[in-house]
Enzyme design. Structure first.
Site, PDB file in Angstrom:
ATOM      1  CB  CYS A 135      81.319  -7.918 -89.963  1.00 32.38           C
ATOM      2  SG  CYS A 135      80.613  -8.903 -88.393  1.00 32.38           S
ATOM      3  CG  HIS A 172      83.013 -12.334 -89.478  1.00 33.10           C
ATOM      4  ND1 HIS A 172      82.678 -11.551 -88.954  1.00 33.10           N
ATOM      5  CD2 HIS A 172      82.210 -12.645 -90.127  1.00 33.10           C
ATOM      6  CE1 HIS A 172      83.782 -10.672 -90.369  1.00 33.10           C
ATOM      7  NE2 HIS A 172      83.666 -12.181 -90.928  1.00 33.10           N
TER       8      HIS A 172
END
Length: 946
Positions: A406, A806
């Site tokens: 990510c 994330h």
């Protein structure tokens, strides 16, 4: 009755009429079952039993004995004979004559469900065998009227006995889906379509498309034949059924059929546009076929050669209907050229022929394309057939997470949404070059044109991953971004050096030299001094910082200039953001006459309190949000105060009432970054002149402003106790417009010379040019120029340390003129006082727009790996207050009102979304992948259905 001329035949009819009327009993005895049966089965004398005259005679006889009881016996006989006749596949004249008789005497129609059903099915089969006898107009008109008579009878039977309709239609489908090549069903079947009630469409199409017994080959055959029906002159609703069937097949993902049928039939459909009688239906089907066939230009390019002649024919025609059709056709053509840009040689003649026709707006084109795609045909079928996951409604493509990637995905999406950078990358001519830039171009091309919901960037990931990054583990996206830009920059420099060396070694021919230039020159910008040797990364993200260190003992000054692609903004110790440095004070004292009256604030919807005359005496930074005003003093300090408690001082002292928790803004961090720093204690500076360590003052200035300003908020600090990088979770408010203090030149001379390449874009027009060239001489030395930037994207880190968590990003389309034209001069609050002395030496000034502009409700996108959704600037602003672990980490700002020498709106109109046309090999790769994707979808839909 068999007389040689019409006169005799007429007399014969009159005699028969008088006989039947005045000698009823004799005629009844004569016109009996035996006579009628003999006529129908054997004919009469020379006359064959298949002669329509036989039916004429029988009809005349029936009329004469209607009131006699024996007629009932004849009705029974005719019910059987009508069915037999129809089974013998009568020619159109006989069949039409029979239908006329049955229409006048419905008592002769076969009775009982079984027989009437058989009759309808056989009549449908008979129509399938019809062929026109001649080719003259009179013959064709007669043929059409005969067919119309037959279909009218079927309609009346269907109305009287609704049970017969569905089996008749099943028969019809069986005929047109048969693979028997020796028999081609007649186009006359089209005449039945108008009699099928339209409300049955959904049920019929659904049962057809989901019936496991209907093989693909049969469906393809049937669809092709239905498209042939568009040629039938009086057919109504044929196009409605064809389009419904195409949509139905898309909904169950039978793309193979759709691709085959479209490629087989699109030219025929286009050809039908020449005939006014069938033009409306043909255009409707053509539009649907072209607009839904979005994975490859193949179908569109089949008709491209024929467009110009048709357009000219429409123009010559001069009929009002032709003009209306031409408008529809040009809109369709514009949509297709927009979707498949990159073929100027094919499209130039078409553009020329339709140049005087109105062109649809980009918004309209996008809407038309998004509604028509096969992937947007939602199936109203049971949930076992999951809806096809095509591109999300945003029209943007996600990036598949390849295992903790990510950090890469969020950075790539931010770079992709940097419009000018994306356009430069897509327009490079990198054929035959296997560079990282080529791989980035490939990735950008897929993000822009794939039909997939999300793309897997495997090749790019492998090529761009820093060697020290452990695969499948979380990494720092800022580190990745820096590595990526650095690699691209170095690679381009190497390529340029190589090509320069090559060209100096051998004297090349003109064409070869051009090719090398093509391959290595990333983009030819408007020629401005000093920019030729800059790489694309330098042109887009490169700025320059100047560091001055002044020894406080001997006052000697040392200077150093360094290039940057991003600025890392540290969070200062709390004290530095509260106590003002005396050095700053000198610059920030404000005289009473320098007040700023910020009347524009009154219009802000979020502030309910009247703010029409708010006076800010030191604030370079007026941020409006939810009824609070943040008045940031010139030194890096930030206090968040409510309107009622805001004290406005006039005497230059810095007291303000503190309310609640401080919210820093990006401006504060930038101020802190640029604020003078005293080097003392352990941090003393070694002065060459004094030849010893001395206290010194260090100042930093930005002397060249980048096209895209990348700011990294240094949220991770090393904790020596726990040996991990801890995260600073402070909320930082993000201004939508940021003004960067740029200290361009130090003498009037250099304003024009050295700085020309940096500050002036070729695209700058008069007003802008004047603004940039104006401050010269003494003014320039003391006052930095404020360069406005607008927020383009934000990479957010969710988590508590850099090794975990994330990343996702928010972004919007911002071109040179501001985000989709959102910013006008009036939007920004004017905070410059007449004397221009309000600003301190390095004080960025920011303006935050309160809410998203109501006219641009879908401007921001949220990219979270595979998912892309619409969002608003409010969400971006409030993210940390809603989710404390989610904090803005990397920010992209785009310099406002500059297009970096890039012509974004070329006259030829062949750019997609303002993006340049793709190279052929890229377009081919995308087309191939789009086909593959449709096949994958079809396969999975079938597996699920099974």
């Amino acid at each position: 009755l068999q007389g040689p001329d019409p006169f005799q035949r007429q007399v014969g009819r009159q005699v028969l009429d008088a006989y039947g009327r005045f000698h009823r009993a004799e005629f009844e005895a004569f016109f009996n079952r035996g006579l009628v049966l003999g006529l129908l089965q054997r004919g009469y004398g020379e006359m064959s039993n298949r002669d329509p005259a036989i039916l004429d005679y029988i009809q005349a006889g029936l009329r004469l004995i209607m009131s006699c009881p024996s007629v009932l016996e004849l009705f029974e006989l005719l019910q059987v004979e009508a069915l037999r006749l129809v089974c013998e596949r009568p020619a159109p004249p006989l069949c039409a004559r029979l239908c006329q008789l049955l229409g006048d005497f419905p008592q002769c129609l076969p009775r009982g469900r079984k027989l009437s059903l058989a009759f309808c099915q056989q009549l449908v089969r008979s129509i399938a065998h019809f062929q026109s006898q001649g080719t003259r107009e009179a013959d064709l008109r007669l043929y059409v009227s005969q067919v119309t008579q037959v279909s009218a009878l079927l309609r009346s039977v269907w109305k009287a006995e609704p049970d017969t309709l569905l089996p008749s239609l099943q028969e019809l489908f069986a005929i047109i889906s048969a693979a028997d090549t020796s028999f081609e069903p007649s186009v006359a079947l089209a005449s039945l379509v108008q009699h099928i009630p339209l409300q049955m469409i959904t049920v019929l199409i659904r049962s057809l498309t989901t019936d496991p017994n209907v093989k693909d080959a049969s469906m393809t055959q049937a669809l092709c034949r239905m498209i042939d029906w568009l040629s039938w002159p009086l057919a109504q609703h044929v196009e409605t059924w064809v389009i419904a069937l195409l949509k139905g097949l898309a909904a169950v993902q039978k793309f193979t059929i759709l691709i085959d049928v479209t490629l087989l039939k699109i030219e025929l459909v286009f050809n039908r546009l020449w005939f006014p009688l069938v033009r409306p239906g043909a255009l409707a089907v053509l539009s649907h076929m072209l607009l839904s066939f979005q994975h490859s230009p193949e179908a569109f390019h089949l008709i491209v050669p024929h467009v110009v002649s048709l357009v000219h024919s429409f123009k010559r025609d001069g009929l009002p209907s032709s003009t209306a059709f031409l408008m529809q056709l040009t809109e369709l053509i514009h949509c297709m050229m927009y979707h498949y840009s990159g073929f100027p040689e094919l499209y130039e003649p078409i553009l020329e022929s339709i140049k005087d026709m109105p062109k649809p707006t980009e918004e309209k084109i996008k809407l038309i394309l998004s509604q028509s795609a096969w992937t947007s045909q939602s199936s109203s079928l049971p949930s076992c057939l999951s809806r096809l996951s095509g591109k999300s409604e945003t029209g943007k493509t996600g990036l598949i997470n390849l295992g903790n990637t990510c950090y890469m995905n969020s950075v790539i999406q931010a770079l992709f949404m940097a419009t000018d950078f994306r356009r430069h990358v897509l327009s490079l001519n990198l054929n035959g070059c296997n560079s990282l830039m080529r791989k980035l171009q490939h990735l950008f091309a897929f993000l822009a044109h794939t039909q997939r919901e999300a793309y897997a960037p495997r090749i790019f990931f492998e090529a761009s991953r820093p060697p020290w990054f452990t695969p499948r583990s979380q990494q720092d996206c800022s580190e990745y971004l820096r590595f990526l830009l650095d690699r691209l920059h170095e690679e381009e420099r190497t390529l340029k050096a190589l090509s320069a060396a090559k060209s100096s070694e051998s004297i090349m021919t003109e064409s070869q030299a051009q090719e090398t230039v093509h391959k290595t020159q990333v983009f030819t910008e408007a020629p401005c001094m000093g920019s030729e040797e800059r790489t694309l990364i330098e042109k887009m993200f490169g700025g320059k910082l100047k560091t001055n260190i002044c020894c406080l003992n001997c006052k000697s000054m040392s200077q150093k200039e360094e290039a940057f692609t991003d600025l890392s903004l540290a969070f200062g110790p709390p004290t530095s953001l509260e106590n003002v440095d005396p050095k700053c004070m000198k610059h920030s004292e404000v005289k009473d006459d320098n007040m700023v009256q910020s009347n524009t604030l009154a219009t802000s919807p979020a502030a309910e309190t009247p703010l029409s005359n708010l006076q800010v005496n030191r604030g370079c930074d007026t941020i409006m949000s939810e009824g609070t005003i943040e008045d940031f003093s010139a030194e890096p300090s930030s206090e968040n105060t409510t309107v009622s408690e805001l004290k406005v001082e006039n005497n230059g002292d810095m007291s303000q009432s503190l309310v609640g928790k401080n919210t820093l803004s990006v401006t504060d961090l930038l101020n802190y970054f640029l604020a003078p720093e005293i080097l003392s204690g352990d941090n003393k500076y070694y002065c060459e002149k004094c030849a010893s360590l001395q206290n010194a003052e260090k100042t930093m200035q930005i002397i060249e402003d980048p096209e895209y300003l990348i700011l990294t908020l240094l949220r991770f600090s090393y904790d020596p106790k726990c040996h991990i990088r801890r995260k600073i979770l402070d909320n930082v408010s993000l201004p939508l417009v940021l003004e960067l203090p740029v200290k361009r030149a130090t003498s009037p001379l250099t304003v024009v010379s050295g700085d020309w390449s940096v500050g002036l874009e070729i695209s700058d027009t008069g007003e802008n040019l004047a603004k940039k060239l104006k401050p010269s001489g003494a003014d320039e030395v003391t006052c930095p120029q404020l360069v406005p930037y607008v927020l383009s994207s934000v990479v957010v880190h969710s988590g508590v340390s850099s090794e975990s968590g994330h990343y996702y990003s928010y972004a919007r389309n911002v071109t040179g003129s501001g985000p989709s034209g959102l910013f006008h001069q009036s939007t920004a609050l004017s905070l410059v006082s007449p004397q221009g002395k309000l600003f301190t030496e390095e004080s960025p000034c920011t303006v935050v727009e309160n809410e998203l502009d109501p006219e641009m409700p879908r401007e921001w996108f949220l990219f979270n790996d595979s998912r892309v959704t619409f969002t608003s600037f409010q969400s971006v602003q409030k993210i940390t207050s809603r989710f404390p672990k989610d904090t803005a980490y990397v920010l992209f700002y785009k310099k406002q009102n500059s297009t970096c020498g890039f012509n974004t709106n070329p006259a030829n109109g062949l750019w997609v979304n303002g993006d340049p046309p793709l190279q052929k090999d890229l377009m081919d790769a995308i087309t191939k992948d789009n086909k593959l994707y449709l096949q994958e979808q079809e396969l999975s839909a079938r597996t699920q259905a099974l």
